[in-house]
Design an enzyme around this catalytic site. Structure first.
Site, mmCIF file in Angstrom:
data_model
loop_
_atom_site.group_PDB
_atom_site.id
_atom_site.type_symbol
_atom_site.label_atom_id
_atom_site.label_comp_id
_atom_site.label_asym_id
_atom_site.label_seq_id
_atom_site.Cartn_x
_atom_site.Cartn_y
_atom_site.Cartn_z
ATOM 1 N N SER A 246 68.019 51.330 51.112
ATOM 2 C CA SER A 246 68.233 52.696 51.602
ATOM 3 C C SER A 246 67.147 53.597 51.016
ATOM 4 O O SER A 246 66.280 53.132 50.285
ATOM 5 C CB SER A 246 69.618 53.198 51.181
ATOM 6 O OG SER A 246 69.667 53.297 49.763
ATOM 7 N N LYS A 247 67.249 54.897 51.323
ATOM 8 C CA LYS A 247 66.184 55.814 50.892
ATOM 9 C C LYS A 247 66.024 55.827 49.378
ATOM 10 O O LYS A 247 64.930 56.007 48.867
ATOM 11 C CB LYS A 247 66.461 57.224 51.408
ATOM 12 C CG LYS A 247 66.055 57.362 52.865
ATOM 13 C CD LYS A 247 66.137 58.763 53.359
ATOM 14 C CE LYS A 247 65.634 58.808 54.797
ATOM 15 N NZ LYS A 247 65.986 60.037 55.482
ATOM 16 N N ARG A 248 67.138 55.645 48.643
ATOM 17 C CA ARG A 248 66.998 55.703 47.179
ATOM 18 C C ARG A 248 66.215 54.511 46.641
ATOM 19 O O ARG A 248 65.721 54.526 45.528
ATOM 20 C CB ARG A 248 68.370 55.805 46.505
ATOM 21 C CG ARG A 248 69.244 54.600 46.654
ATOM 22 C CD ARG A 248 70.693 54.904 46.286
ATOM 23 N NE ARG A 248 71.559 53.857 46.778
ATOM 24 C CZ ARG A 248 71.825 52.757 46.121
ATOM 25 N NH1 ARG A 248 71.277 52.524 44.946
ATOM 26 N NH2 ARG A 248 72.636 51.849 46.628
ATOM 27 N N HIS A 249 66.097 53.422 47.433
ATOM 28 C CA HIS A 249 65.260 52.287 47.021
ATOM 29 C C HIS A 249 63.820 52.462 47.499
ATOM 30 O O HIS A 249 62.986 51.595 47.284
ATOM 31 C CB HIS A 249 65.769 50.977 47.648
ATOM 32 C CG HIS A 249 67.176 50.614 47.268
ATOM 33 N ND1 HIS A 249 68.243 50.776 48.121
ATOM 34 C CD2 HIS A 249 67.684 50.094 46.130
ATOM 35 C CE1 HIS A 249 69.345 50.366 47.517
ATOM 36 N NE2 HIS A 249 69.034 49.955 46.316
ATOM 37 N N GLY A 250 63.568 53.538 48.215
ATOM 38 C CA GLY A 250 62.233 53.687 48.798
ATOM 39 C C GLY A 250 62.163 53.143 50.212
ATOM 40 O O GLY A 250 61.096 52.823 50.715
#
Length: 466
Positions: A246-250
């Protein structure tokens, strides 16, 4: 084996950016076609009118271009193929493999609720499915029909998935799916089946979120008398914590990576290994990848995205990269930071000196910046390093600068002589020299830095602080 026949496709829906999972699918499909001298087709599945946007289409095209995954045919847009889909629907109605259904959405939802209450899988119950001896209900006034596919009632759909092995789904698990809506627009699974048939696709590689679509598409293709492609469903890419990317993983648009300073060859090399292997090989060119790539070594387990590994590969490719090419990437970053190029060393030479230890183009720009700004050394650091004991040696260095040959080797030799004459160790003169010439204590080797700055700049900056 497939020398003249392999036809693969990458078929994203333009409802968002091209992300890492999509880029990997595109890469594998491209490489398989290239391996066999086949054809790689780009198809934009844009029938979701509410969510498809021109910006997302452009982001997909930009991402493919940055990665260098050139297509041989396309891009084909499903919205431009509506006449073809309507023609196939008409033929299926005439042949009896599809039928008109006049149930309203409310009635279909009521059927599903009844089945849920009975603990069964919610599905359409075949009210309007024509069968021998069956009397169909009367048409409710004002209801525009949908067209449903007459899915086989018995038997199973089995295919040997090139990633997951043999998969079997019972036909009774699949209901008669809608292939055309009341306004005549066709639905996703139907369009995909017709496109794969028309485009003579031989191998479908896609994410494993499509596994449930495959039996439906196979049944439609069989009803059309089409040859079936081979299917391979790639497991998703997870974050380092094992959760869905997801976005928090890039997990951002692929086009975020050039903005962050990654090279396409590093991203391609990284994605290639994220679900496929060739022995223990970690670093390889796309030319090698095309030669090696096969479907036998695709892994069925989910891959984990590792930003450190990507950064390590990017460092490798930056070190290999031509300095003129790197200069073209670094210069806009330096310009944004207010770099001054007048009377400064040529950028390719600077990059050759500083590129070994950086992981991104942005870090490369940061490391180069010391050559393109006025030095403003910290007063406390100057006081600490530019001591009365060092000043005479620095003055002697400045004097020798006038006639020394301006090469790294000659400068290194001259510095040693000055140190010997004043009984100092290298850090005692290198640190203040770094401060007055660059404004910072940490730089590459001082002789290399002096050589790049040039005689006039070095003498002017030393004189300013003496």
């Amino acid at each position: 084996m497939f020398a003249m026949t392999v036809r693969t496709r990458f078929a994203p829906s333009p409802t968002g950016f091209l992300h890492l999972g999509g880029a990997r699918t595109a890469l594998y499909s491209w490489a398989y076609a290239r391996h066999f001298g086949g054809t790689f087709i780009l198809r934009i599945e844009d029938t979701d009118l509410e969510r498809s946007t021109p910006e997302a289409v452009q982001a997909i095209l930009d991402g493919m271009e940055w990665l260098g995954l050139s297509h041989d045919e396309g891009p084909f847009y499903q919205m431009q193929r509506m006449d073809r889909y309507r023609e196939v629907v008409k033929t299926m109605l005439e042949q009896g493999s599809a039928y008109l259904c006049y149930c309203s959405p409310i009635e279909v939802e009521a059927m599903r609720e009844r089945m849920r209450a009975l603990g069964e899988k919610p599905r359409y119950d075949g009210t309007w499915r024509p069968e021998p001896g069956k009397t169909l209900p009367s048409v409710t006034e004002g209801v525009t029909p949908v067209v449903r596919f007459k899915n086989p009632l018995d038997g199973e759909v089995t295919w040997v998935d090139v990633v997951k092995g043999s998969i079997t789904i019972a036909n009774k698990e699949l209901d008669d799916l809608v292939i055309a809506r009341p306004d005549g627009t066709p639905t996703y699974n139907f369009c995909v089946a017709v496109d794969d048939w028309d485009m003579k696709i031989t191998h479908v590689l896609r994410g494993d979120d499509h596994v449930n679509n495959t039996p439906r598409q196979i049944n439609i293709l069989r009803a059309l008398g089409a040859e079936l492609p081979q299917y391979g469903h790639l497991p998703m890419i997870l974050g380092a914590d094992g959760q869905k990317l997801s976005k928090r993983h890039g997990a951002v648009s692929v086009m975020e990576y050039p903005a962050q300073g990654y090279l396409p060859e590093a991203m391609l090399n990284y994605l290639a290994r994220l679900g496929w292997s060739h022995g223990d090989d970690e670093i390889f060119s796309m030319e090698q990848f095309k030669q090696w790539f096969n479907l036998e070594h695709l892994t069925a387990s989910a891959a984990q995205f590792n930003p450190e590994k990507l950064a390590w590969l990017n460092n490798h490719y930056i070190k290999l990269a031509d300095n003129e090419r790197l200069a073209g990437l670094v210069r806009p970053v330096l310009e944004r930071e207010g770099a001054r190029f007048e009377d400064a060393p040529a950028l390719p030479g600077v990059l050759a000196l500083v590129k070994d230890r950086v992981h991104t183009i942005n870090e490369l720009a940061d490391a180069s910046m010391l050559f393109y700004r006025e030095p403003k050394p910290d007063a406390a650091l100057l006081e600490q390093h530019l001591t009365d004991a060092v000043r005479p040696a620095l003055a002697a260095f400045a004097e020798r600068c006038k006639d020394v040959e301006w090469t790294k080797a000659a400068l290194a030799a001259m510095l040693k002589e000055v140190l010997g004459a004043h009984g100092l160790k290298m850090p005692q003169i290198a640190m203040p020299l770094r401060l007055v010439v660059t404004g910072q204590l940490q730089t590459p080797a001082i002789d290399a830095v002096l050589e790049l700055f040039g005689r006039d700049v070095v003498m002017a900056r030393v004189a300013k602080f003496l």
